[in-house]
Design a protein around this motif. Structure first.
Motif, mmCIF file in Angstrom:
data_model
loop_
_atom_site.group_PDB
_atom_site.id
_atom_site.type_symbol
_atom_site.label_atom_id
_atom_site.label_comp_id
_atom_site.label_asym_id
_atom_site.label_seq_id
_atom_site.Cartn_x
_atom_site.Cartn_y
_atom_site.Cartn_z
ATOM 1 N N ALA A 5 2.525 -3.132 -13.880
ATOM 2 C CA ALA A 5 3.379 -3.987 -15.131
ATOM 3 C C ALA A 5 4.415 -2.926 -15.570
ATOM 4 O O ALA A 5 5.494 -3.598 -16.006
ATOM 5 N N GLY A 6 4.433 -1.730 -15.365
ATOM 6 C CA GLY A 6 5.586 -0.904 -15.668
ATOM 7 C C GLY A 6 6.733 -1.205 -14.845
ATOM 8 O O GLY A 6 7.960 -0.950 -15.436
ATOM 9 N N VAL A 7 6.544 -1.514 -13.595
ATOM 10 C CA VAL A 7 7.696 -2.029 -12.885
ATOM 11 C C VAL A 7 8.382 -3.087 -13.189
ATOM 12 O O VAL A 7 9.386 -3.373 -13.294
ATOM 13 N N ILE A 8 7.426 -4.192 -13.486
ATOM 14 C CA ILE A 8 7.951 -5.460 -13.812
ATOM 15 C C ILE A 8 8.809 -5.244 -15.421
ATOM 16 O O ILE A 8 9.669 -5.764 -15.369
ATOM 17 N N SER A 9 8.210 -4.462 -16.009
ATOM 18 C CA SER A 9 8.870 -4.237 -17.317
ATOM 19 C C SER A 9 10.212 -3.488 -17.159
ATOM 20 O O SER A 9 11.347 -3.909 -17.820
ATOM 21 N N ARG B 74 0.915 -1.257 -0.089
ATOM 22 C CA ARG B 74 0.036 0.103 0.038
ATOM 23 C C ARG B 74 0.996 1.311 -0.261
ATOM 24 O O ARG B 74 1.725 1.261 0.745
ATOM 25 N N GLY B 75 0.435 2.226 -0.735
ATOM 26 C CA GLY B 75 1.185 3.562 -0.776
ATOM 27 C C GLY B 75 2.613 3.270 -1.159
ATOM 28 O O GLY B 75 3.470 4.227 -0.729
ATOM 29 N N MET B 76 2.827 2.402 -2.131
ATOM 30 C CA MET B 76 4.323 2.291 -2.649
ATOM 31 C C MET B 76 4.637 3.342 -3.444
ATOM 32 O O MET B 76 4.169 3.313 -4.512
ATOM 33 N N ASP B 77 6.130 3.805 -3.469
ATOM 34 C CA ASP B 77 6.675 4.555 -4.442
ATOM 35 C C ASP B 77 7.477 3.861 -5.281
ATOM 36 O O ASP B 77 8.538 3.275 -4.909
ATOM 37 N N TRP B 78 6.873 3.360 -6.113
ATOM 38 C CA TRP B 78 7.690 2.323 -7.161
ATOM 39 C C TRP B 78 8.628 2.914 -7.865
ATOM 40 O O TRP B 78 9.805 1.975 -8.188
ATOM 41 N N GLU B 79 9.025 3.977 -8.096
ATOM 42 C CA GLU B 79 10.187 4.899 -8.546
ATOM 43 C C GLU B 79 11.347 4.426 -7.528
ATOM 44 O O GLU B 79 12.275 4.203 -7.765
ATOM 45 N N ALA B 80 10.766 4.754 -6.049
ATOM 46 C CA ALA B 80 12.047 4.682 -5.127
ATOM 47 C C ALA B 80 12.444 3.246 -5.051
ATOM 48 O O ALA B 80 13.451 2.864 -4.591
ATOM 49 N N PHE B 81 11.485 2.230 -5.228
ATOM 50 C CA PHE B 81 11.521 0.937 -5.093
ATOM 51 C C PHE B 81 12.397 0.382 -6.084
ATOM 52 O O PHE B 81 13.366 -0.342 -5.750
ATOM 53 N N ILE B 82 12.297 0.896 -7.383
ATOM 54 C CA ILE B 82 13.344 0.348 -8.364
ATOM 55 C C ILE B 82 14.782 1.212 -8.360
ATOM 56 O O ILE B 82 15.634 0.379 -8.433
ATOM 57 N N TYR C 81 13.468 -9.953 -10.500
ATOM 58 C CA TYR C 81 12.511 -9.891 -11.549
ATOM 59 C C TYR C 81 12.137 -11.258 -11.697
ATOM 60 O O TYR C 81 10.712 -11.440 -12.103
ATOM 61 N N PRO C 82 12.762 -12.597 -11.558
ATOM 62 C CA PRO C 82 12.169 -13.743 -11.600
ATOM 63 C C PRO C 82 10.923 -14.193 -10.696
ATOM 64 O O PRO C 82 9.992 -14.827 -10.781
ATOM 65 N N LYS C 83 11.223 -13.299 -9.419
ATOM 66 C CA LYS C 83 10.049 -13.313 -8.584
ATOM 67 C C LYS C 83 8.858 -12.831 -8.686
ATOM 68 O O LYS C 83 7.756 -12.994 -8.221
ATOM 69 N N LEU C 84 9.036 -11.435 -9.335
ATOM 70 C CA LEU C 84 7.895 -10.737 -9.666
ATOM 71 C C LEU C 84 7.196 -10.835 -10.741
ATOM 72 O O LEU C 84 6.149 -10.179 -10.886
ATOM 73 N N LYS C 85 7.766 -11.264 -11.637
ATOM 74 C CA LYS C 85 7.184 -11.389 -13.244
ATOM 75 C C LYS C 85 5.795 -11.909 -13.177
ATOM 76 O O LYS C 85 4.940 -11.750 -14.127
ATOM 77 N N ASN C 86 5.637 -12.902 -12.083
ATOM 78 C CA ASN C 86 4.219 -13.762 -12.503
ATOM 79 C C ASN C 86 3.215 -13.106 -11.214
ATOM 80 O O ASN C 86 2.218 -13.790 -11.200
ATOM 81 N N LEU C 87 3.568 -11.967 -10.710
ATOM 82 C CA LEU C 87 2.608 -11.460 -9.795
ATOM 83 C C LEU C 87 1.493 -10.751 -10.224
ATOM 84 O O LEU C 87 1.941 -9.931 -11.615
ATOM 85 N N ARG C 88 0.402 -10.873 -9.908
ATOM 86 C CA ARG C 88 -0.683 -10.153 -10.769
ATOM 87 C C ARG C 88 -0.423 -8.466 -10.594
ATOM 88 O O ARG C 88 0.015 -7.847 -9.800
ATOM 89 N N GLU C 89 -1.268 -7.954 -11.590
ATOM 90 C CA GLU C 89 -0.911 -6.234 -11.475
ATOM 91 C C GLU C 89 -1.506 -5.345 -10.592
ATOM 92 O O GLU C 89 -0.764 -4.326 -10.432
ATOM 93 N N ASP C 90 -2.256 -5.874 -9.926
ATOM 94 C CA ASP C 90 -2.865 -5.206 -8.726
ATOM 95 C C ASP C 90 -1.891 -4.819 -7.635
ATOM 96 O O ASP C 90 -2.120 -4.146 -6.894
ATOM 97 N N ALA C 91 -0.811 -6.217 -7.543
ATOM 98 C CA ALA C 91 0.109 -6.034 -6.566
ATOM 99 C C ALA C 91 1.454 -5.456 -6.769
ATOM 100 O O ALA C 91 1.764 -4.443 -6.086
ATOM 101 N N VAL C 92 2.047 -5.563 -7.949
ATOM 102 C CA VAL C 92 2.867 -4.856 -8.920
ATOM 103 C C VAL C 92 2.440 -4.340 -10.174
ATOM 104 O O VAL C 92 2.285 -5.254 -11.095
#
Length: 394
Positions: free
Chosen positions: A74-78, A40-48, A61-72
């Motif tokens: 798609a732009g972060v995965i890409s 919740r409230g994640m700053d994904w740019e700061a995460f990357i 990446y191998p861990k996150l690539k199959n997570l659903r988009e409402d969790a992470v």
């Protein structure tokens, strides 16, 4: 035994806490359900930015690539995929050069132990794409340093002559020299020691007797034995304040190989790295849920090990790059104190004693003929005082 010690992680950012949870989890698919507050409230740019700083995006990446988009998103995965792909090509590039250099050294009968790079990625992770490396590090006997430097120069590598020395202090005050290939864009660090003084460590012959041979390339590549690799990784990580999580991930992966606890403990005690090893175990267990074998728990639970681990949290509360000059004054002062606190009593004594040995700055302050360099020993206090006085006046 997991999570052996409760490190104080409350001050870590939300992004860092998510990063640690992802790296520590064996399966991340149910993490959004079990711990939805992390997302919740994640700053994904700061995460990357954190993932890149800590060099853990190949593992993420191998861990996150199959997570659903409402969790992470798609732009972060890409974005992570782009970093992951570039790293894969980089590691393949380094692997080819490692095989080439290894073959050239072998033809010249120069023994070399590759310390990090693709050979360690293959050994610890089983896949070179799961670890980052920006250069090749190899250890050679000091007696073969000149021959190895000439070989690299003949292969087109250019030496970075940044070491200034007096009375051959480079042999112990430094531990490697750097070469860069202008066309291939590859950097090679040529080591004659694992760490700079005041470290004590196995000599090359001892390390060579316990070497392993990697099957990563057709050319046999020698690298450190399991316990020696642990000693090198913990000493290297501690020297840099564990300011990158990648080094702790390496420890976690090595522990999965179940190194001999008796041999490992004896080795660390012999070379005064017992509490440094304990610090690494505490951090890897407390932050990344690493499995601590029964034979290593007394090392991890030692009061000094845990105190030093808690002190290392300073580096994880902020993004610190000790290679980015200038280092902020508060960080530099803290790092200096922390590094001294890590030393065993005999190492502290050697470190203090080393101040009495002339420095290159003494020769720059008062140039003397080489046959009179021994005079820098009695002159050192006066030359030091003069530089301080001039510095204050400026």
């Amino acid at each position: 035994m997991r999570n052996p010690f409760a490190l104080k992680t409350e001050v870590l950012s939300t992004e860092m806490q998510l990063l640690l949870a992802l790296l520590g989890a064996e399966k991340v698919e149910d993490l959004p359900v079990r711990r939805p507050e992390l997302f919740r409230g994640m700053d994904w740019e700061a995460f990357i930015e954190l993932a890149v700083h800590h060099r853990v995006y190949p593992n993420l990446y191998p861990k996150l690539k199959n997570l659903r988009e409402d969790a992470v998103p798609a732009g972060v995965i890409s974005c992570l995929y782009n970093f992951y792909s570039r790293n894969t090509f980089q590691m393949l590039h380094l692997s080819g050069e490692m095989e080439f250099i290894g073959g050239e050294l072998d033809r010249k009968n120069i023994r070399a132990l590759f310390l990090k790079g693709p050979v360690i990625a293959k050994d610890l992770y089983g896949d070179i794409s799961l670890r980052t490396s920006c250069d090749l590090d190899l250890l050679i006997p000091l007696t073969e340093l000149d021959a190895a430097e000439s070989l690299l120069a003949g292969l087109g590598y250019v030496k970075d002559d940044y070491i200034h020395t007096v009375l051959n202090d480079w042999k112990w005050r430094h531990h490697h020299t750097t070469f860069t290939h202008p066309n291939k864009g590859i950097k090679v660090e040529l080591h004659w020691r694992l760490n700079p003084a005041p470290s004590s460590e196995p000599d090359f012959e001892e390390l060579w007797s316990r070497r392993r041979i990697s099957d990563l390339t057709r050319q046999p590549i020698a690298y450190l034995g399991q316990e020696d690799l642990f000693l090198f990784l913990v000493s290297h990580g501690a020297r840099h304040g564990w300011s990158r999580l990648r080094w702790l991930l390496d420890i976690k992966q090595l522990l999965l190989q179940q190194p001999d606890a008796g041999k490992l403990t004896a080795l660390l005690r012999k070379y005064h790295y017992y509490h440094v090893g304990g610090q690494a175990l505490t951090l890897a267990g407390g932050l990344l849920d690493a499995e601590i074998a029964a034979g290593l728990r007394s090392m991890e639970s030692a009061p000094k090990s845990r105190a030093m681990a808690q002190q290392a949290m300073f580096y994880l509360e902020r993004m610190i790059n000790l290679h980015s000059i200038p280092v902020p004054e508060d960080v530099a002062a803290y790092h200096k104190r922390h590094q001294f606190a890590l030393l065993a009593p005999i190492q502290k004594f050697k470190f203090i004693l080393s101040f009495l040995f002339p420095y290159p700055e003494d020769a720059e302050t008062m140039p003397l003929p080489k046959n009179l360099h021994f005079l820098y020993f009695p002159l050192r206090p006066f030359l030091w005082a003069w530089r301080k006085t001039v510095g204050v006046q400026k």
